[in-house]
Design a protein around this motif. Structure first.
Motif, PDB file in Angstrom:
ATOM      1  N   LYS A 383       0.819  -1.221   0.000  1.00  0.00           N
ATOM      2  CA  LYS A 383       0.000   0.000   0.000  1.00  0.00           C
ATOM      3  C   LYS A 383       0.847   1.263   0.000  1.00  0.00           C
ATOM      4  N   TYR A 384       1.938   1.223   0.795  1.00  0.00           N
ATOM      5  CA  TYR A 384       2.708   2.461   0.997  1.00  0.00           C
ATOM      6  C   TYR A 384       4.006   2.493   0.192  1.00  0.00           C
ATOM      7  N   THR A 385       4.056   1.652  -0.865  1.00  0.00           N
ATOM      8  CA  THR A 385       5.228   1.673  -1.754  1.00  0.00           C
ATOM      9  C   THR A 385       4.733   1.927  -3.185  1.00  0.00           C
ATOM     10  N   ARG A 407      10.700  -5.665   4.289  1.00  0.00           N
ATOM     11  CA  ARG A 407      11.286  -4.360   3.991  1.00  0.00           C
ATOM     12  C   ARG A 407      10.698  -3.833   2.691  1.00  0.00           C
ATOM     13  N   ASP A 408      10.432  -2.508   2.667  1.00  0.00           N
ATOM     14  CA  ASP A 408       9.928  -1.931   1.413  1.00  0.00           C
ATOM     15  C   ASP A 408      10.727  -0.696   1.057  1.00  0.00           C
ATOM     16  N   THR A 409      10.530  -0.217  -0.180  1.00  0.00           N
ATOM     17  CA  THR A 409      11.222   0.998  -0.609  1.00  0.00           C
ATOM     18  C   THR A 409      10.181   2.091  -0.800  1.00  0.00           C
ATOM     19  N   PHE A 425      -6.975   2.651  14.953  1.00  0.00           N
ATOM     20  CA  PHE A 425      -7.551   3.649  14.046  1.00  0.00           C
ATOM     21  C   PHE A 425      -6.569   4.756  13.658  1.00  0.00           C
ATOM     22  N   TYR A 426      -5.283   4.537  13.971  1.00  0.00           N
ATOM     23  CA  TYR A 426      -4.337   5.585  13.561  1.00  0.00           C
ATOM     24  C   TYR A 426      -3.970   5.414  12.087  1.00  0.00           C
ATOM     25  N   ARG A 427      -4.024   6.513  11.355  1.00  0.00           N
ATOM     26  CA  ARG A 427      -3.540   6.536   9.978  1.00  0.00           C
ATOM     27  C   ARG A 427      -2.793   7.836   9.779  1.00  0.00           C
ATOM     28  N   SER A 428      -1.673   7.778   9.122  1.00  0.00           N
ATOM     29  CA  SER A 428      -0.940   9.030   8.889  1.00  0.00           C
ATOM     30  C   SER A 428      -1.757   9.870   7.906  1.00  0.00           C
ATOM     31  N   LEU A 441      -6.324  -0.330  11.639  1.00  0.00           N
ATOM     32  CA  LEU A 441      -6.412  -1.385  12.668  1.00  0.00           C
ATOM     33  C   LEU A 441      -5.397  -2.511  12.437  1.00  0.00           C
ATOM     34  N   GLY A 442      -4.826  -2.537  11.215  1.00  0.00           N
ATOM     35  CA  GLY A 442      -3.952  -3.648  10.842  1.00  0.00           C
ATOM     36  C   GLY A 442      -2.792  -3.850  11.804  1.00  0.00           C
ATOM     37  N   LEU A 443      -2.016  -2.792  12.049  1.00  0.00           N
ATOM     38  CA  LEU A 443      -0.827  -2.942  12.900  1.00  0.00           C
ATOM     39  C   LEU A 443      -1.201  -3.245  14.346  1.00  0.00           C
ATOM     40  N   ALA A 444      -2.351  -2.691  14.818  1.00  0.00           N
ATOM     41  CA  ALA A 444      -2.796  -2.972  16.195  1.00  0.00           C
ATOM     42  C   ALA A 444      -3.049  -4.480  16.328  1.00  0.00           C
ATOM     43  N   ILE A 445      -3.656  -5.058  15.271  1.00  0.00           N
ATOM     44  CA  ILE A 445      -3.951  -6.502  15.298  1.00  0.00           C
ATOM     45  C   ILE A 445      -2.646  -7.314  15.215  1.00  0.00           C
TER      46      ILE A 445
HETATM   47  P1  ADP Z   1      -3.896   0.834   7.698  1.00  0.00           P
HETATM   48  O1  ADP Z   1      -4.950  -0.152   7.516  1.00  0.00           O
HETATM   49  O2  ADP Z   1      -4.338   2.252   7.621  1.00  0.00           O
HETATM   50  O3  ADP Z   1      -2.684   0.558   6.900  1.00  0.00           O
HETATM   51  P2  ADP Z   1      -2.287   0.002   9.835  1.00  0.00           P
HETATM   52  O4  ADP Z   1      -2.583  -0.114  11.263  1.00  0.00           O
HETATM   53  O5  ADP Z   1      -1.873  -1.219   9.129  1.00  0.00           O
HETATM   54  O6  ADP Z   1      -3.521   0.683   9.194  1.00  0.00           O
HETATM   55  O7  ADP Z   1      -1.180   1.087   9.688  1.00  0.00           O
HETATM   56  C1  ADP Z   1      -1.252   2.286  10.378  1.00  0.00           C
HETATM   57  C2  ADP Z   1      -0.529   3.399   9.674  1.00  0.00           C
HETATM   58  O8  ADP Z   1       0.884   3.140   9.690  1.00  0.00           O
HETATM   59  C3  ADP Z   1      -0.850   3.524   8.225  1.00  0.00           C
HETATM   60  O9  ADP Z   1      -1.987   4.340   8.027  1.00  0.00           O
HETATM   61  C4  ADP Z   1       0.403   4.191   7.674  1.00  0.00           C
HETATM   62  O10 ADP Z   1       0.340   5.591   7.898  1.00  0.00           O
HETATM   63  C5  ADP Z   1       1.515   3.635   8.536  1.00  0.00           C
HETATM   64  N1  ADP Z   1       2.231   2.517   7.866  1.00  0.00           N
HETATM   65  C6  ADP Z   1       2.087   1.203   8.125  1.00  0.00           C
HETATM   66  N2  ADP Z   1       2.927   0.460   7.351  1.00  0.00           N
HETATM   67  C7  ADP Z   1       3.615   1.318   6.623  1.00  0.00           C
HETATM   68  C8  ADP Z   1       4.651   1.192   5.642  1.00  0.00           C
HETATM   69  N3  ADP Z   1       5.128   0.011   5.270  1.00  0.00           N
HETATM   70  N4  ADP Z   1       5.157   2.332   5.092  1.00  0.00           N
HETATM   71  C9  ADP Z   1       4.692   3.530   5.459  1.00  0.00           C
HETATM   72  N5  ADP Z   1       3.715   3.724   6.369  1.00  0.00           N
HETATM   73  C10 ADP Z   1       3.181   2.646   6.938  1.00  0.00           C
END
Ligand code: ADP
Length: 476
Positions: A383-385, A407-409, A425-428, A441-445
């Motif tokens: 998603k973030y690459t 690892r991603d670029t 629910f945190y998203r940048s 919620l992904g990283l919290a899980i």
């Molecule tokens: P989301 O479902 O929004 O990705 P996550 O809990 O998985 O929620 O991630 C939270 C936030 O962490 C993301 O919204 C993003 O801002 C940041 N993030 C997570 N993984 C990456 C990544 N590989 N590169 C950059 N930002 C990331």
């Protein structure tokens, strides 16, 4: 004879009963007071203090009177003996001298021969009370005697001598002393009761204040805390512990509130989209194939999105309720990573996925949950690459542990973002505006899963250069 014995024992029993009566009465009244009425701790404490004080005073009073009485009587009998000893203390008792001293000191003397037969008496009437071997108490109509047999004490006497000392006056003295002691103790007891009754007041005020504060706490003012500045010792400890507990409850309550509000907010968008398409279909789409297809696609997409969100919410709710259990088994982690990489490549062809796994790595864990966590990290990496970027999955195999790196670029994260990415629910800001961003919620899980396996997640990231998530896990 038998009858006499029986009479004696029944008399003794009666006396024991009479003596025990006041104590029984006191115990009965005490039990009635404590059982039937519900008193405050202060009142109970005061009552116990008063009881102790009363017990101590009664013992001291009886002690004082008994010691005083015994000393007075001992003194009086000694005086009489000393006075009479001149007439007695020689080989041949002079009965005339004995009579003289006896009349002078008003001290009857009865002299017996060695067969305990009366041979001389200054007051023969006293002989009816019998021969007193050591000490005896004799009460006549007018006098109260203590009869002391002096023969045992002074074996030099040729006969057995019993001296009768009248202690009527001493008894009067003892009665007066008893009254004085009673009065003094009564006054002391009265003032003690008053001071005991008032002394508890300040002591229990902090408890009253605490009770009031605790009563005032409700879900609307969970921020209320007990005042710990005035309270001391155990109370301070209790207040601090209570405040700490309230901090935890408040924190948990706020997090739950935030969670419910975030969850409803997240659900509102897909529902609104579904509703919008349904309305559109209703108005114009029934015969327009293009609108029909677009609406079906959107509704499918949003319901999939909603299902995903609800699954995640359910996962978190189960974890919070502690009803979540990991189904652990032995499986090959390396094989699982190859499988995920393959699946990812099928779905996403815009990124280069490299997999740096060369050896078989068995692990004892919950396969589905570990797969879920790894998927979350790989999905994020994608998603973030940006397209054409690289995603490298590698596995380091130690004796007892493994280190799995994704690892991603990609776009990377700032330090501030890194601090919050595991919050629910945190998203940048960047991912919020991005299409296809998740719910936060992904990283919290993923964190719950890894910590639940006693593992760790470490993140390294640089804005514009990429990120690396490393999972550390024990093999068994
Ligand atoms: P989301 O479902 O929004 O990705 P996550 O809990 O998985 O929620 O991630 C939270 C936030 O962490 C993301 O919204 C993003 O801002 C940041 N993030 C997570 N993984 C990456 C990544 N590989 N590169 C950059 N930002 C990331």
């Amino acid at each position: 004879m038998k009858n006499k014995n029986r009479n004696n024992t029944s008399q003794k029993k009666r006396w024991t009963k009479i003596i025990a009566l006041p104590a029984q009465m006191m115990r009965f009244i005490w039990e009635l007071i404590t059982e039937k009425l519900e008193f405050s701790i202060r009142f109970r404490l005061s009552l116990s203090y008063i009881r102790i004080l009363l017990g101590a005073m009664i013992t001291a009073g009886i002690g004082v009177i008994v010691i005083f009485g015994a000393l007075t009587i001992y003194d009086r009998t000694s005086q009489d003996y000393i006075a009479l000893s001149q007439a007695l203390n020689n080989d041949n008792i002079e009965f005339s001298d004995v009579r003289k001293y006896s009349e002078e000191y008003k001290t009857p003397v009865l002299i017996y021969d060695y067969d305990e037969k009366l041979i001389f008496a200054t007051e023969p009437d006293l002989a009816v009370y019998g021969y007193k071997r050591s000490i005896g108490i004799i009460r006549t109509d007018e006098n109260f005697y203590v009869a002391v047999n002096r023969t045992q004490l002074d074996s030099g006497f040729p006969n057995k001598v019993v001296i009768y000392t009248d202690i009527k006056d001493d008894i009067q003295k003892i009665i007066i002393i008893s009254k004085v002691v009673l009065l003094v103790f009564g006054v002391v007891l009265f003032f003690s009761i008053i001071s005991i009754a008032f002394s508890g007041r300040g002591l229990f005020q902090p408890i009253k204040d605490m009770t009031q504060t605790v009563k005032d706490i409700s879900e609307r003012n969970l921020n209320l805390r007990l005042n710990v500045s005035g309270s001391k010792n155990e109370l301070k400890e209790l207040a601090l512990t209570f405040n700490e507990m309230m901090n935890r409850i408040e924190d948990y309550y706020n997090r739950q509130k935030q969670f419910v509000s975030d969850a409803s907010h997240e659900l509102r968008t897909p529902i609104a989209v579904v509703q919008g398409y349904a309305d559109m279909l209703d108005r114009w789409g029934k015969n327009d194939k293009e609108i029909l297809q677009e609406s079906i696609d959107a509704i499918k997409n949003e319901s999939e999105n909603m299902k995903e969100l609800i699954d995640k919410l359910l996962f978190l709710a189960r974890h919070d309720k502690d009803t979540f259990v990991f189904q652990k088994e032995e499986f090959s982690l390396s094989e699982m990573l190859l499988e995920i990489a393959k699946e990812t490549q099928i779905i996403d062809s815009s990124h280069k996925i490299k997999i740096d796994v060369h050896e078989e790595v068995p692990i004892y864990a919950d396969r589905n949950r570990i797969k879920q966590a790894v998927r979350i990290l790989i999905d994020n990496a994608i998603k973030y690459t940006p397209s054409n970027g690289e995603i490298i999955i590698s596995l380091e195999n130690e004796v007892n542990d493994i280190a799995l790196s994704i690892r991603d670029t990609g776009i990377g994260m700032t330090k501030e973002e890194l601090r919050h990415i595991f919050d629910r629910f945190y998203r940048s800001d960047q991912s919020r505006t991005k299409d296809g961003g998740g719910h936060g919620l992904g990283l919290a899980i993923a964190k719950i899963i890894i910590l639940g396996h006693n593992g760790m997640i470490r993140v390294k990231s640089k804005v514009g250069e990429g990120s690396e998530f490393i999972i550390f896990l024990r093999k068994n």
